[in-house]
Write an enzyme that holds these catalytic residues in place. Structure first.
Site, PDB file in Angstrom:
ATOM      1  N   GLN A 103     -72.411  39.219  26.345  1.00 60.42           N
ATOM      2  CA  GLN A 103     -73.232  38.158  27.284  1.00 60.42           C
ATOM      3  C   GLN A 103     -72.016  38.255  29.016  1.00 60.42           C
ATOM      4  O   GLN A 103     -70.541  37.629  28.859  1.00 60.42           O
ATOM      5  CB  GLN A 103     -72.260  37.071  26.793  1.00 60.42           C
ATOM      6  CG  GLN A 103     -72.443  35.509  27.342  1.00 60.42           C
ATOM      7  CD  GLN A 103     -71.488  33.599  27.079  1.00 60.42           C
ATOM      8  OE1 GLN A 103     -70.541  33.997  27.269  1.00 60.42           O
ATOM      9  NE2 GLN A 103     -72.724  33.192  26.742  1.00 60.42           N
ATOM     10  N   TYR A 184     -69.414  26.672  32.932  1.00 61.50           N
ATOM     11  CA  TYR A 184     -68.747  27.860  33.887  1.00 61.50           C
ATOM     12  C   TYR A 184     -69.848  27.856  35.208  1.00 61.50           C
ATOM     13  O   TYR A 184     -70.270  27.051  35.691  1.00 61.50           O
ATOM     14  CB  TYR A 184     -68.889  29.323  33.067  1.00 61.50           C
ATOM     15  CG  TYR A 184     -67.747  29.203  31.806  1.00 61.50           C
ATOM     16  CD1 TYR A 184     -66.291  28.771  32.072  1.00 61.50           C
ATOM     17  CD2 TYR A 184     -68.357  28.868  30.694  1.00 61.50           C
ATOM     18  CE1 TYR A 184     -65.390  28.601  30.546  1.00 61.50           C
ATOM     19  CE2 TYR A 184     -67.651  28.751  29.667  1.00 61.50           C
ATOM     20  CZ  TYR A 184     -65.985  28.855  29.512  1.00 61.50           C
ATOM     21  OH  TYR A 184     -65.098  27.985  29.201  1.00 61.50           O
ATOM     22  N   GLY A 314     -71.657  29.891  15.285  1.00 66.40           N
ATOM     23  CA  GLY A 314     -70.657  30.121  15.687  1.00 66.40           C
ATOM     24  C   GLY A 314     -69.542  30.424  14.313  1.00 66.40           C
ATOM     25  O   GLY A 314     -69.102  31.010  14.285  1.00 66.40           O
TER      26      GLY A 314
END
Length: 357
Positions: A103, A184, A314
């Site tokens: 990523q 982000y 996750g």
């Protein structure tokens, strides 16, 4: 043997050029365990290889440039040493039978100079300081006001993503995921509070999606659309993000991205079922859905009912290196330890027990 609600997870599929043996993938999670120079280590290789039975591993966010770093001890993919470190990781995952994409995460304004080797002021779409604090080696500190990228620097940042994608493939990754979520840099361009630009990268929806589209185009051109995914998180306020036009913004973004024929779109789902259904209709290739906090039956239902092609998990993947085997056999799951999520060594990282152990 009768069907169970989880059976939808176990059928093979493909996302772009990557064939998957089933549909339960590992979501990206920051773990802060690289070297200060952003180089992955043998410990990182062990961690990811332990989880190779997931359909796909999406790695932790990895900075595409020196200015892309915001946190302590996160990995990069823009130096020869970092490429060599990632090669250890990808080799270990492939040797264990897995598939892995790196990523690419530029943190933008969610950063502090003390967390980076160069100590420079963070960069962002606009010079607007985010609310909140950043953990540093000396403790929590307020995040500083970032420097606004010039129009030319925005174009140069697109090229940083292009080079990082090429470096990821050189390091042996099966592809890359562009991080367009969680507040982000890419997400900052999409937002209405972090992006107050008046050039072609701001203002209208068309302007605010331009950076994301240019990054995706550059990466797909460099390594192939079949190796390129992108992650978004509509209506997610994490890291001081506001979106005043989510139902206009994300359909426009997805329509613009669709002709690129990327391997996948990865949606962090915040509960807006109508928007998820709209994006499902608009997106032409594989859709990955991360329904944080949902039980496995609800995740499997997304596949069985056509809302997703692959689901990502996750914390369960973090705490259960053999999550796939545990689910398929009905074994109990390990409980994640939040005190060891970020930083440290093997404890809470590679020492979670497996069924075999």
């Amino acid at each position: 043997m009768p069907d169970t609600p989880l059976d939808a997870l176990w059928t093979p599929t493909a996302i772009g050029d990557i064939a998957l043996p089933h549909r339960l993938a590992m979501a990206p999670m920051t773990r802060d365990r690289s070297t200060p120079e952003g180089v992955p280590t043998g410990l990182n290789a062990e961690y990811y290889a332990q989880r190779a039975s997931h359909a796909l591993i999406v790695t932790e966010g990895t900075q595409p440039s020196a200015d892309g770093q915001g946190y302590l001890l996160t990995p990069g993919i823009h130096t020869e040493e970092q490429i060599a470190g990632w090669r250890k990781v990808t080799d270990a995952v492939h040797a264990a039978g897995g598939r892995i994409v790196i990523q690419l995460m530029h943190t933008g304004r969610i950063a502090h100079p003390d967390n980076t080797p160069h100590g420079r002021q963070p960069v962002a779409p606009s010079a607007i300081r985010p609310a909140g604090t950043m953990f540093t080696a000396s403790g929590p500190q307020s995040m500083p006001q970032p420097r606004e990228l010039t129009t030319g620097e925005v174009a140069a940042t697109v090229e940083d993503f292009r080079r990082a994608a090429a470096a990821a493939v050189e390091a042996g990754a099966d592809g890359v995921e562009i991080h367009g979520a969680s507040g982000y840099l890419v997400h900052q361009f999409l937002s209405t509070n972090a992006n107050r630009r008046t050039d072609r990268y701001g203002g209208s929806v068309e302007g605010r999606i331009r950076f994301a589209l240019e990054v995706a185009t550059a990466v797909a051109e460099e390594i192939g659309a079949g190796r390129t995914g992108i992650r978004i998180s509509p209506a997610n306020p994490y890291n001081d993000i506001e979106e005043d036009d989510t139902h206009e913004l994300y359909p426009a973004l997805v329509r613009a991205l669709a002709p690129l024929n990327l391997a996948y779109l990865h949606v962090v789902h915040a509960g807006d079922e109508e928007l998820l259904d709209t994006l499902r209709t608009l997106w032409p290739t594989a859709l990955l859905v991360n329904r944080a906090g949902a039980d496995l039956a609800a995740r499997a239902a997304d596949i069985a009912e056509g809302r997703a092609d692959v689901v990502t998990v996750g914390a369960q993947a973090l705490a259960n290196p053999d999550l796939v085997e545990r689910i398929r056999s009905g074994a109990p799951l390990n409980t994640p330890d939040p005190t060891t999520f970020y930083g440290g060594g093997a404890a809470g990282y590679t020492d979670y027990p497996t069924l075999a152990s």
